[in-house]
Design a protein around this motif. Structure first.
Motif, PDB file in Angstrom:
ATOM      1  N   GLU A  58       0.850  -1.190   0.000  1.00 21.55           N
ATOM      2  CA  GLU A  58       0.000   0.000   0.000  1.00 21.55           C
ATOM      3  C   GLU A  58       0.884   1.237   0.000  1.00 21.55           C
ATOM      4  OE1 GLU A  58      -3.688   2.094   2.372  1.00 21.55           O
ATOM      5  OE2 GLU A  58      -3.253  -0.026   2.697  1.00 21.55           O
ATOM      6  N   GLN A  59       0.594   2.144  -0.953  1.00 20.43           N
ATOM      7  CA  GLN A  59       1.339   3.387  -1.057  1.00 20.43           C
ATOM      8  C   GLN A  59       0.696   4.435  -0.149  1.00 20.43           C
ATOM      9  OE1 GLN A  59       0.960   3.418  -5.499  1.00 20.43           O
ATOM     10  NE2 GLN A  59       3.162   3.819  -5.365  1.00 20.43           N
ATOM     11  N   LEU A  96       0.605  -1.217  -4.949  1.00 19.68           N
ATOM     12  CA  LEU A  96       1.720  -1.388  -5.873  1.00 19.68           C
ATOM     13  C   LEU A  96       2.232  -2.818  -5.744  1.00 19.68           C
ATOM     14  CD1 LEU A  96       3.751  -0.072  -7.866  1.00 19.68           C
ATOM     15  CD2 LEU A  96       5.166   0.456  -5.865  1.00 19.68           C
TER      16      LEU A  96
END
Length: 151
Positions: free
Chosen positions: A108-109, A115
């Motif tokens: 998780e960005q 991603l």
């Protein structure tokens, strides 16, 4: 289904193309195919999603045409970028994630997007994660069957 007035006779720049797409590696193995999912994909030409080389292979095609063409990395999924390969400490991974070479792990960005990264190697407590597209650096063969063409 599209209205008859929206349909096109052949593919031109800026068209939307509904096609079954199969992507193969040079050894003939199938990397991905819309046929597996039973649902063709819409390809929008001219929106920057595809390289000029990819789109040029579709120009002039008609419904029911079957196309096969090969593209190198620069015109397909890009070259592998060394800056997209990171070494992470094994403690940064949730304990329920099975870490093994070739596994795809989602990260998780900060903006909430996911991603995917491919585990390339595990060395002690260090995990080598590749954030390049899985087909980056590969020459691939595209097989398309044109189902529909729209303006």
């Amino acid at each position: 289904m599209l209205e008859r007035s929206e349909l096109c006779e052949q593919v031109t720049s800026g068209c939307r193309v509904l096609a079954d797409v199969t992507i193969k590696l040079k050894d003939g193995s199938v990397a991905d195919s819309t046929k597996v999912h039973g649902k063709p994909s819409w390809l929008i030409l001219g929106d920057g999603s595809f390289s000029e080389a990819f789109e040029s292979n579709l120009i002039g095609a008609k419904i029911d045409d079957k196309l096969t063409f090969e593209l190198g990395p620069a015109d397909a999924f890009g070259e592998s970028v060394p800056d997209n390969i990171h070494f992470m400490d094994i403690s940064q991974f949730p304990q329920d994630v099975k870490l093994e070479k070739g596994a795809i792990v989602s990260f998780e960005q900060p903006n909430g997007n996911q991603l995917p990264g491919i585990i390339r190697e595990i060395l002690g407590t260090s995990v080598k994660v590749d954030f390049n597209h899985p087909l980056a650096g590969e020459t691939v063969i595209f097989e398309l069957e044109i189902k529909q063409i729209a303006a």
